[in-house]
Design a protein around this motif. Structure first.
Motif, mmCIF file in Angstrom:
data_model
loop_
_atom_site.group_PDB
_atom_site.id
_atom_site.type_symbol
_atom_site.label_atom_id
_atom_site.label_comp_id
_atom_site.label_asym_id
_atom_site.label_seq_id
_atom_site.Cartn_x
_atom_site.Cartn_y
_atom_site.Cartn_z
ATOM 1 N N LYS A 27 0.791 -1.233 0.000
ATOM 2 C CA LYS A 27 0.000 0.000 0.000
ATOM 3 C C LYS A 27 0.824 1.286 0.000
ATOM 4 O O LYS A 27 0.498 2.226 -0.712
ATOM 5 N N GLU A 28 1.884 1.352 0.776
ATOM 6 C CA GLU A 28 2.698 2.572 0.793
ATOM 7 C C GLU A 28 3.428 2.768 -0.532
ATOM 8 O O GLU A 28 3.593 3.881 -1.002
ATOM 9 N N LYS A 29 3.864 1.677 -1.144
ATOM 10 C CA LYS A 29 4.542 1.781 -2.444
ATOM 11 C C LYS A 29 3.554 2.200 -3.536
ATOM 12 O O LYS A 29 3.883 3.007 -4.405
ATOM 13 N N GLN A 31 0.930 3.983 -3.035
ATOM 14 C CA GLN A 31 0.681 5.400 -2.779
ATOM 15 C C GLN A 31 1.765 6.253 -3.440
ATOM 16 O O GLN A 31 1.454 7.228 -4.131
ATOM 17 N N SER A 32 3.016 5.887 -3.241
ATOM 18 C CA SER A 32 4.120 6.645 -3.845
ATOM 19 C C SER A 32 4.027 6.643 -5.360
ATOM 20 O O SER A 32 4.213 7.677 -6.007
ATOM 21 N N PRO A 60 -3.230 2.864 1.709
ATOM 22 C CA PRO A 60 -3.183 2.531 3.141
ATOM 23 C C PRO A 60 -4.358 2.993 3.982
ATOM 24 O O PRO A 60 -4.552 2.518 5.093
ATOM 25 N N ALA A 122 -5.514 8.085 1.498
ATOM 26 C CA ALA A 122 -4.125 8.053 1.964
ATOM 27 C C ALA A 122 -3.722 9.453 2.406
ATOM 28 O O ALA A 122 -4.053 10.438 1.751
ATOM 29 N N GLU A 125 2.726 11.371 2.679
ATOM 30 C CA GLU A 125 3.893 10.607 3.092
ATOM 31 C C GLU A 125 4.874 11.579 3.731
ATOM 32 O O GLU A 125 5.284 12.539 3.098
#
Length: 153
Positions: A27-29, A31-32, A60, A122, A125
């Motif tokens: 999920k974080e990847k 998002q990026s 996320p 999200a 970050e």
């Protein structure tokens, strides 16, 4: 990304929307990647409903409070009720997009809204160059207002 055919991206997103196990998503990847390539993907796929279905599963999520957000949108997309997914708490950043990149084809519009926590897919970050962007479900944003209009570039 740009070398991949639009139909393959649509097929990929259709497949991802059908996956029942959300644990496969990093999920974080994702998002990026969305923050970098989301605009290009959206232009290729041309199906915000499908994209939103995947983003709901693949991002996320958010557990904070609701926030006031801004977006610099193209007038063309705003007029068609196709508001984008990425928003910021910084009016000056949104204004830059409304006057610049998003004003190229049809002029730009600066938008302001209230995003309740259920609208946020999200949060920003921390510690990155994109550390100000919220990814949201545009259909769940409240009190959407225009703050300014900018001419076509």
């Amino acid at each position: 990304m740009n070398a991949t055919d639009a139909s393959l991206w649509r097929e990929t997103f259709t497949y991802l929307a059908s996956v029942n196990d959300e644990s496969i998503f990093l999920k974080e990847k994702i998002q990026s990647l969305w923050l970098i390539y989301g605009g290009d993907l959206r232009a290729k796929i041309k199906d915000d409903t499908l994209i939103l279905e995947v983003l709901r599963r693949a991002l996320p999520g958010y557990n904070g409070d609701g926030v006031t957000l801004y977006r610099g949108e193209s007038w063309f997309l705003f007029d068609q009720d196709k508001i984008g997914f990425c928003w910021t708490i910084y009016e000056e950043i949104a204004t830059t997009y409304a006057k610049g990149l998003n004003a190229v084809e049809s002029g730009g519009v600066l938008l302001k809204c209230y995003a309740p926590k259920e609208a946020i897919l999200a949060a920003p970050e921390s510690g990155t160059s994109t550390g100000h962007e919220y990814i949201c479900d545009p259909g769940k944003l409240l009190r959407l207002t225009t703050q300014g209009l900018f001419p076509k570039l």
